[in-house]
Design a protein around this motif. Sequence first.
Motif, PDB file in Angstrom:
ATOM      1  N   ILE A  98       0.983  -1.194   0.121  1.00 29.79           N
ATOM      2  CA  ILE A  98       0.065   0.014  -0.048  1.00 29.79           C
ATOM      3  C   ILE A  98       0.843   1.353   0.103  1.00 29.79           C
ATOM      4  O   ILE A  98       1.776   1.597   0.895  1.00 29.79           O
ATOM      5  CB  ILE A  98      -0.960  -0.107   1.225  1.00 29.79           C
ATOM      6  N   ALA A  99       0.783   2.072  -0.951  1.00 29.37           N
ATOM      7  CA  ALA A  99       1.430   3.285  -1.159  1.00 29.37           C
ATOM      8  C   ALA A  99       3.074   2.802  -1.095  1.00 29.37           C
ATOM      9  O   ALA A  99       3.914   3.503  -0.503  1.00 29.37           O
ATOM     10  CB  ALA A  99       1.163   4.342  -0.059  1.00 29.37           C
ATOM     11  N   GLY A 100       3.453   1.823  -1.716  1.00 29.16           N
ATOM     12  CA  GLY A 100       4.637   1.110  -1.920  1.00 29.16           C
ATOM     13  C   GLY A 100       5.332   0.491  -0.596  1.00 29.16           C
ATOM     14  O   GLY A 100       6.513   0.254  -0.600  1.00 29.16           O
ATOM     15  N   LYS A 101       4.639   0.537   0.491  1.00 25.87           N
ATOM     16  CA  LYS A 101       4.980  -0.002   1.608  1.00 25.87           C
ATOM     17  C   LYS A 101       4.313  -1.289   2.043  1.00 25.87           C
ATOM     18  O   LYS A 101       2.998  -1.445   1.760  1.00 25.87           O
ATOM     19  CB  LYS A 101       4.818   1.018   2.669  1.00 25.87           C
ATOM     20  N   PRO A 102       4.944  -2.276   2.674  1.00 28.24           N
ATOM     21  CA  PRO A 102       4.337  -3.604   3.155  1.00 28.24           C
ATOM     22  C   PRO A 102       3.474  -3.201   4.483  1.00 28.24           C
ATOM     23  O   PRO A 102       3.625  -2.136   5.102  1.00 28.24           O
ATOM     24  CB  PRO A 102       5.376  -4.239   3.564  1.00 28.24           C
ATOM     25  N   LEU A 103       2.568  -4.230   4.717  1.00 28.23           N
ATOM     26  CA  LEU A 103       1.792  -4.091   5.867  1.00 28.23           C
ATOM     27  C   LEU A 103       1.946  -5.302   6.805  1.00 28.23           C
ATOM     28  O   LEU A 103       2.691  -6.418   6.494  1.00 28.23           O
ATOM     29  CB  LEU A 103       0.405  -4.159   5.491  1.00 28.23           C
ATOM     30  N   LEU A 111      -5.567  -8.429  11.685  1.00 27.13           N
ATOM     31  CA  LEU A 111      -5.603  -7.080  11.966  1.00 27.13           C
ATOM     32  C   LEU A 111      -4.552  -6.312  11.140  1.00 27.13           C
ATOM     33  O   LEU A 111      -3.405  -6.775  11.502  1.00 27.13           O
ATOM     34  CB  LEU A 111      -5.694  -7.014  13.621  1.00 27.13           C
ATOM     35  N   ALA A 112      -5.092  -5.528  10.469  1.00 32.97           N
ATOM     36  CA  ALA A 112      -3.882  -4.488   9.744  1.00 32.97           C
ATOM     37  C   ALA A 112      -3.417  -3.539  10.968  1.00 32.97           C
ATOM     38  O   ALA A 112      -3.977  -2.594  11.139  1.00 32.97           O
ATOM     39  CB  ALA A 112      -4.738  -3.796   8.944  1.00 32.97           C
ATOM     40  N   ILE A 113      -2.610  -3.979  11.717  1.00 34.97           N
ATOM     41  CA  ILE A 113      -2.232  -3.302  12.908  1.00 34.97           C
ATOM     42  C   ILE A 113      -1.427  -2.278  12.824  1.00 34.97           C
ATOM     43  O   ILE A 113      -1.340  -1.371  13.750  1.00 34.97           O
ATOM     44  CB  ILE A 113      -1.793  -4.417  13.898  1.00 34.97           C
ATOM     45  N   ASP A 114      -0.617  -1.830  11.734  1.00 40.90           N
ATOM     46  CA  ASP A 114       0.284  -0.686  11.488  1.00 40.90           C
ATOM     47  C   ASP A 114      -0.521   0.041  10.549  1.00 40.90           C
ATOM     48  O   ASP A 114      -1.019   1.381  10.881  1.00 40.90           O
ATOM     49  CB  ASP A 114       1.689  -0.939  11.002  1.00 40.90           C
ATOM     50  N   LEU A 115      -1.031  -0.483   9.309  1.00 44.14           N
ATOM     51  CA  LEU A 115      -1.720   0.373   8.244  1.00 44.14           C
ATOM     52  C   LEU A 115      -2.903   1.142   8.921  1.00 44.14           C
ATOM     53  O   LEU A 115      -3.255   2.221   8.682  1.00 44.14           O
ATOM     54  CB  LEU A 115      -2.062  -0.195   7.190  1.00 44.14           C
ATOM     55  N   GLU A 116      -3.769   0.337   9.756  1.00 44.15           N
ATOM     56  CA  GLU A 116      -4.974   0.865  10.261  1.00 44.15           C
ATOM     57  C   GLU A 116      -5.089   0.944  11.696  1.00 44.15           C
ATOM     58  O   GLU A 116      -6.147   1.009  12.370  1.00 44.15           O
ATOM     59  CB  GLU A 116      -6.242  -0.007   9.745  1.00 44.15           C
ATOM     60  N   GLY A 117      -4.013   0.742  12.306  1.00 43.70           N
ATOM     61  CA  GLY A 117      -3.600   1.024  13.650  1.00 43.70           C
ATOM     62  C   GLY A 117      -2.520   2.025  14.157  1.00 43.70           C
ATOM     63  O   GLY A 117      -2.863   3.024  14.301  1.00 43.70           O
ATOM     64  N   THR A 118      -1.338   1.497  14.234  1.00 45.09           N
ATOM     65  CA  THR A 118      -0.250   2.322  14.783  1.00 45.09           C
ATOM     66  C   THR A 118      -0.110   3.776  14.047  1.00 45.09           C
ATOM     67  O   THR A 118       0.145   4.831  14.550  1.00 45.09           O
ATOM     68  CB  THR A 118       1.119   1.702  14.949  1.00 45.09           C
ATOM     69  N   GLU A 119      -0.313   3.716  12.735  1.00 45.05           N
ATOM     70  CA  GLU A 119       0.077   4.618  11.713  1.00 45.05           C
ATOM     71  C   GLU A 119      -1.303   5.815  12.183  1.00 45.05           C
ATOM     72  O   GLU A 119      -0.991   7.007  11.950  1.00 45.05           O
ATOM     73  CB  GLU A 119       0.106   4.523  10.228  1.00 45.05           C
ATOM     74  N   VAL A 120      -2.210   5.304  12.385  1.00 44.46           N
ATOM     75  CA  VAL A 120      -3.483   6.202  12.792  1.00 44.46           C
ATOM     76  C   VAL A 120      -3.393   6.822  14.021  1.00 44.46           C
ATOM     77  O   VAL A 120      -3.467   8.134  14.215  1.00 44.46           O
ATOM     78  CB  VAL A 120      -4.933   5.212  12.685  1.00 44.46           C
ATOM     79  N   CYS A 121      -3.059   6.142  14.943  1.00 47.54           N
ATOM     80  CA  CYS A 121      -2.368   6.632  16.177  1.00 47.54           C
ATOM     81  C   CYS A 121      -1.426   7.631  16.270  1.00 47.54           C
ATOM     82  O   CYS A 121      -1.565   8.882  16.846  1.00 47.54           O
ATOM     83  CB  CYS A 121      -2.062   5.773  17.403  1.00 47.54           C
ATOM     84  N   ARG A 126      -2.655   6.014   4.495  1.00 52.35           N
ATOM     85  CA  ARG A 126      -1.238   6.278   3.488  1.00 52.35           C
ATOM     86  C   ARG A 126      -1.617   7.229   2.130  1.00 52.35           C
ATOM     87  O   ARG A 126      -2.553   6.738   1.492  1.00 52.35           O
ATOM     88  CB  ARG A 126      -0.676   5.146   2.983  1.00 52.35           C
ATOM     89  N   ARG A 127      -0.905   8.281   1.864  1.00 50.69           N
ATOM     90  CA  ARG A 127      -1.417   9.229   0.849  1.00 50.69           C
ATOM     91  C   ARG A 127      -0.795   8.614  -0.484  1.00 50.69           C
ATOM     92  O   ARG A 127       0.220   8.220  -0.468  1.00 50.69           O
ATOM     93  CB  ARG A 127      -0.775  10.678   1.151  1.00 50.69           C
ATOM     94  N   LEU A 155      -4.594   9.732  -5.094  1.00 50.03           N
ATOM     95  CA  LEU A 155      -6.074   9.724  -5.265  1.00 50.03           C
ATOM     96  C   LEU A 155      -6.466  10.555  -4.140  1.00 50.03           C
ATOM     97  O   LEU A 155      -6.070  10.587  -2.885  1.00 50.03           O
ATOM     98  CB  LEU A 155      -6.536   8.435  -5.062  1.00 50.03           C
ATOM     99  N   PRO A 156      -7.616  11.374  -4.659  1.00 47.88           N
ATOM    100  CA  PRO A 156      -8.240  12.476  -3.483  1.00 47.88           C
ATOM    101  C   PRO A 156      -8.564  11.802  -2.206  1.00 47.88           C
ATOM    102  O   PRO A 156      -8.588  12.218  -1.138  1.00 47.88           O
ATOM    103  CB  PRO A 156      -9.186  13.102  -4.330  1.00 47.88           C
ATOM    104  N   VAL A 157      -9.209  10.559  -2.482  1.00 46.96           N
ATOM    105  CA  VAL A 157      -9.714   9.759  -1.083  1.00 46.96           C
ATOM    106  C   VAL A 157      -8.733   9.719   0.031  1.00 46.96           C
ATOM    107  O   VAL A 157      -8.995   9.707   1.188  1.00 46.96           O
ATOM    108  CB  VAL A 157     -10.388   8.575  -1.283  1.00 46.96           C
ATOM    109  N   THR A 158      -7.437   9.626  -0.322  1.00 49.03           N
ATOM    110  CA  THR A 158      -6.463   9.494   0.759  1.00 49.03           C
ATOM    111  C   THR A 158      -6.210  10.502   1.603  1.00 49.03           C
ATOM    112  O   THR A 158      -5.382  10.794   2.507  1.00 49.03           O
ATOM    113  CB  THR A 158      -5.015   8.903   0.149  1.00 49.03           C
ATOM    114  N   ALA A 159      -6.785  11.741   1.085  1.00 46.46           N
ATOM    115  CA  ALA A 159      -6.862  13.160   2.171  1.00 46.46           C
ATOM    116  C   ALA A 159      -7.996  13.063   3.054  1.00 46.46           C
ATOM    117  O   ALA A 159      -8.108  14.099   3.858  1.00 46.46           O
ATOM    118  CB  ALA A 159      -7.031  14.067   1.127  1.00 46.46           C
ATOM    119  N   TRP A 160      -8.615  11.977   3.106  1.00 45.43           N
ATOM    120  CA  TRP A 160     -10.037  11.829   4.234  1.00 45.43           C
ATOM    121  C   TRP A 160      -9.406  12.394   5.636  1.00 45.43           C
ATOM    122  O   TRP A 160     -10.223  12.848   6.322  1.00 45.43           O
ATOM    123  CB  TRP A 160     -10.538  10.692   4.099  1.00 45.43           C
ATOM    124  N   PRO A 161      -8.005  12.040   6.114  1.00 44.80           N
ATOM    125  CA  PRO A 161      -7.867  12.430   7.479  1.00 44.80           C
ATOM    126  C   PRO A 161      -8.238  14.041   7.669  1.00 44.80           C
ATOM    127  O   PRO A 161      -8.407  14.730   8.768  1.00 44.80           O
ATOM    128  CB  PRO A 161      -6.571  12.009   7.596  1.00 44.80           C
TER     129      PRO A 161
END
Length: 313
Positions: free
Chosen positions: A65-70, A107-117, A285-286, A289-295
């Motif tokens: 995702i965005a060139g990075k592993p999960l 659980l996507a614990i970094d992509l949808e977890g720690t990175e969000v925190c 992860r940016r 695509l415009p959707v990735t600006a949702w934060p």
Amino acid sequence: MRKHIYVLPGLVLFCFGLGAQQPAWQPTPGHVTVPLWPNGAPASGAPAANAAPEVDTTTAKDNLIAGKPLIRLGNVFTPTITLYKPAKANGAVPAVVVFPGGGYHILAIDLEGTEVCDWLNESGLACVLLKYRVPDTGPYPKSPAALQDAQRAFGMVRQHAEEWGIDPKRVGVLGFSAGGHLAAALSTHFDKRLYDRVDAADEISCRPDFAVVVYPGYLALEKQNMAQNPDINPTAETPPTFIVQAEDDPVHVENATNYFLALKNAKVPAELHIYADGGHGYGLRRTPLPVTAWPLLVEKWLQTIKVMANAAQ
């Protein structure tokens, strides 16, 4: 639903019993991690003592995702919450309890977890990352386990609010994919615990004060012509909700649109953002695509509903 990979950093401040399995993911140093169930989780599926060890299921063939592993964290039988505090806090701050996705399988614990925190901390909010039980613990009512973990987590966050510098009246939820479904499930199933009382935390409200639902699944029934899931039934007591999804999401955009209409019919304040392109599982992860600006939209919305102070003030 597509399966994701997740990693969670933090300092684990509790000890496992002699011979217990060590978790495959642990927070980076400096974060308090607390087990949800001091005497073991309510029975659901395989008992933790006999379960396969917690493992990162990611392989070299899995997507980036965005060139990075999960990190795809599997075999989670010992759920925890991990506190991430903002570097600077002026009094008690709002908090967001984060539910990673992964189809109730991992659980996507970094992509949808720690990175969000990390993002929430940078915005001045506390984050509590829930590592809930998987695999095959949802969607509710198929299994109560994940929703039990969510209900228990919210009571514990409010119980520790003063100690952790959190405003107990500004505690919300943010969930992705299956975690988005779990956020909606908690938003509509908070009036009665799905387990027997453990301690005083279970006497505290587990209703979120607000909810952010990102590319959710299981809210529309594919086998019933995308009908609204009757097990997720908003009422006037459901918290204000922000929803975002892409029209080309293979999990189906009707999960977002149907839930928004159900909230509208219940007269719950809700904000819906639909984008043409984006697919599924991008986290925050940016990309171009415009959707990735949702934060950025979430921050504005939190200011609008008076959870966060307006930066211009």
